[in-house]
Motif scaffolding. Structure first.
Motif, short mmCIF file in Angstrom:
data_model
loop_
_atom_site.label_atom_id
_atom_site.label_comp_id
_atom_site.label_asym_id
_atom_site.label_seq_id
_atom_site.Cartn_x
_atom_site.Cartn_y
_atom_site.Cartn_z
N LEU A 96 -19.48 -31.98 40.77
CA LEU A 96 -20.62 -32.54 40.05
C LEU A 96 -21.92 -32.49 40.84
O LEU A 96 -22.94 -32.02 40.32
N TRP A 97 -21.90 -32.97 42.09
CA TRP A 97 -23.17 -33.12 42.82
C TRP A 97 -23.85 -31.78 43.10
O TRP A 97 -25.08 -31.67 42.92
N PRO A 98 -23.14 -30.74 43.54
CA PRO A 98 -23.84 -29.45 43.70
C PRO A 98 -24.41 -28.92 42.40
O PRO A 98 -25.53 -28.39 42.37
N ALA A 99 -23.65 -29.07 41.29
CA ALA A 99 -24.14 -28.59 40.00
C ALA A 99 -25.36 -29.39 39.54
O ALA A 99 -26.32 -28.83 39.00
N SER A 103 -29.21 -28.03 38.68
CA SER A 103 -29.87 -28.32 37.41
C SER A 103 -31.19 -29.08 37.62
O SER A 103 -32.16 -28.85 36.89
N LEU A 104 -31.21 -29.98 38.59
CA LEU A 104 -32.46 -30.72 38.86
C LEU A 104 -33.54 -29.76 39.36
O LEU A 104 -34.70 -29.88 38.96
N VAL A 105 -33.18 -28.86 40.26
CA VAL A 105 -34.15 -27.88 40.75
C VAL A 105 -34.68 -27.03 39.59
O VAL A 105 -35.90 -26.82 39.44
N LEU A 106 -33.77 -26.55 38.75
CA LEU A 106 -34.16 -25.73 37.60
C LEU A 106 -35.07 -26.51 36.64
O LEU A 106 -36.10 -26.01 36.18
N VAL A 260 -26.15 -19.55 35.71
CA VAL A 260 -26.63 -20.49 36.72
C VAL A 260 -25.56 -21.58 36.92
O VAL A 260 -25.13 -22.20 35.94
N PRO A 261 -25.12 -21.81 38.15
CA PRO A 261 -24.03 -22.78 38.37
C PRO A 261 -24.52 -24.23 38.36
O PRO A 261 -24.36 -24.97 39.32
N GLY A 262 -25.12 -24.64 37.24
CA GLY A 262 -25.67 -25.98 37.13
C GLY A 262 -24.78 -26.91 36.34
O GLY A 262 -23.65 -26.56 35.97
N LEU A 263 -25.32 -28.09 36.04
CA LEU A 263 -24.54 -29.11 35.34
C LEU A 263 -24.23 -28.69 33.92
O LEU A 263 -23.14 -28.97 33.40
N GLY A 264 -25.17 -28.03 33.26
CA GLY A 264 -24.93 -27.57 31.89
C GLY A 264 -23.78 -26.59 31.83
O GLY A 264 -22.92 -26.68 30.94
N ARG A 265 -23.72 -25.66 32.77
CA ARG A 265 -22.63 -24.70 32.82
C ARG A 265 -21.31 -25.41 33.13
O ARG A 265 -20.26 -25.08 32.55
N LEU A 266 -21.36 -26.39 34.04
CA LEU A 266 -20.15 -27.14 34.39
C LEU A 266 -19.61 -27.90 33.18
O LEU A 266 -18.40 -27.90 32.90
N VAL A 279 -16.13 -33.97 32.21
CA VAL A 279 -17.01 -34.25 31.07
C VAL A 279 -17.59 -35.65 31.18
O VAL A 279 -18.80 -35.86 31.01
N GLN A 280 -16.74 -36.63 31.46
CA GLN A 280 -17.21 -38.02 31.55
C GLN A 280 -18.22 -38.19 32.68
O GLN A 280 -19.28 -38.80 32.50
N ALA A 281 -17.92 -37.67 33.85
CA ALA A 281 -18.82 -37.82 35.00
C ALA A 281 -20.13 -37.09 34.76
O ALA A 281 -21.22 -37.59 35.09
N GLY A 282 -20.07 -35.89 34.16
CA GLY A 282 -21.28 -35.12 33.91
C GLY A 282 -22.19 -35.81 32.91
O GLY A 282 -23.42 -35.87 33.11
N LEU A 283 -21.62 -36.34 31.83
CA LEU A 283 -22.44 -37.03 30.83
C LEU A 283 -23.06 -38.29 31.42
O LEU A 283 -24.23 -38.61 31.15
N LEU A 284 -22.32 -39.03 32.21
CA LEU A 284 -22.88 -40.23 32.85
C LEU A 284 -24.02 -39.86 33.78
O LEU A 284 -25.03 -40.56 33.85
#
Length: 313
Positions: A96-99, A103-106, A260-266, A279-284
């Motif tokens: 989660l954190w790298p993704a 995404s934040l940089v993008l 792009v290996p971001g949160l959306g792709r994850l 899914v749960q951690a990413g949405l939170l």
């Protein structure tokens, strides 16, 4: 502003609890058997062994009631444990954190580009409403809002990566690889910011204090930016938090299109694989970043507007 910041921060736990309940319930309300889907993806059998299926449910804590599962999941969250990915069988935090950082940089880069393009264009167009530049901006902003990201991204790839091989079409890690995803993601907020700034600046230039400023001999450029553009920036600043949260959550198409290996792709991969912990951690994470961005945007808007700042004291 300090009191406002404290009030907003005190409301964050309520937002987090409400988001946690929704994030926990939504996948379960859909009626999908997560354990069955995970087992099928691993062994490829349409009807897995019931003993193996029961063991998998017990291993991931999916054999208890929804209340038991929620208490176990939320209790682990409070200790910073996001669980184990069903697909990769590695800690979710390591995914989660790298993704999220990518995404934040993008997203921040897209907002900066949108501001650098949309704000000056909106202010310039407001100088002569109905003029050539105003009509050109209106047509361009309507196009920027209407064209979907997957269409714009495809056009950019065909133009700058295929026809004119100037930029890479996919990947992440170099400035050149970031150009096309950032431009694709920045199109919508740039168009929206231009329209908003144009309308706010036209309204600001019609106010009495602007007429007084002009009567004192200030140049059109000074009046335009000091009295018109500055007030318009307040509205844009208050919208920037919504832009950040919206772009972060809606960057799935761009990240999948440009690899792009971001949160959306994850999240996209996790939803397809029914990887519930991811899914749960990413949405939170999206909800919490959007809530913090909203607070920062509100503080920024107040810092630019002395009238609103005095009203909250």
């Amino acid at each position: 502003m300090t009191a406002l910041l404290i009030r907003r921060l005190l409301a964050l736990p309520i937002v987090f609890v409400a988001a946690a309940v929704l994030v926990f319930l939504l996948p379960r309300i859909s009626g999908q058997d997560t354990a069955l889907a995970v087992l099928r993806s691993r062994i490829g059998e349409a009807e897995p062994d019931p003993v193996v299926l029961a063991a998998l449910r017990e291993q991931y804590g999916l054999d208890g009631s929804w209340l038991d599962q929620f208490l176990a999941w939320s209790g682990a969250l409070l200790t910073g444990d996001l669980g184990i990915s069903y697909a990769s069988r590695t800690p979710v935090s390591g995914l989660l954190w790298p993704a999220l950082g990518v995404s934040l940089v993008l997203t921040v880069a897209a907002i900066v580009v949108a501001g650098l393009v949309g704000i000056p264009a909106g202010v310039r167009a407001a100088r002569r409403p109905g003029g050539r530049l105003d009509r050109l901006l209106t047509a361009g902003s309507v196009l920027g809002v209407a064209v979907p990201e997957f269409v714009l991204g495809t056009v950019l790839v065909l133009t700058f990566a295929v026809s004119l091989p100037l930029l890479p079409a996919t990947g992440w890690g170099t400035p050149a690889q970031a150009v096309l995803p950032v431009l694709t993601l920045a199109a919508f907020p740039a168009a929206l910011a231009a329209q908003l700034v144009r309308a706010e600046t036209v309204d600001a230039l019609a106010r009495p204090h602007v007429t007084v400023a002009r009567s004192k001999g200030l140049s059109d450029g000074t009046v335009l930016w000091r009295h018109g553009g500055r007030l318009a920036l307040t509205s844009v600043a208050s919208m920037s938090g919504l832009f950040l949260g919206g772009l972060l959550g809606g960057s799935v198409v761009v990240e999948v299109l440009f690899a792009v290996p971001g949160l959306g792709r994850l999240l996209y991969d996790a939803v397809l694989g029914q990887d519930l912990p991811v899914v749960q951690a990413g949405l939170l994470a999206v909800v919490m970043v959007a809530a913090l961005a909203g607070i920062l945007a509100e503080l920024l808007a107040l810092s630019l507007d002395p009238v609103a700042r005095s009203a909250v004291r």
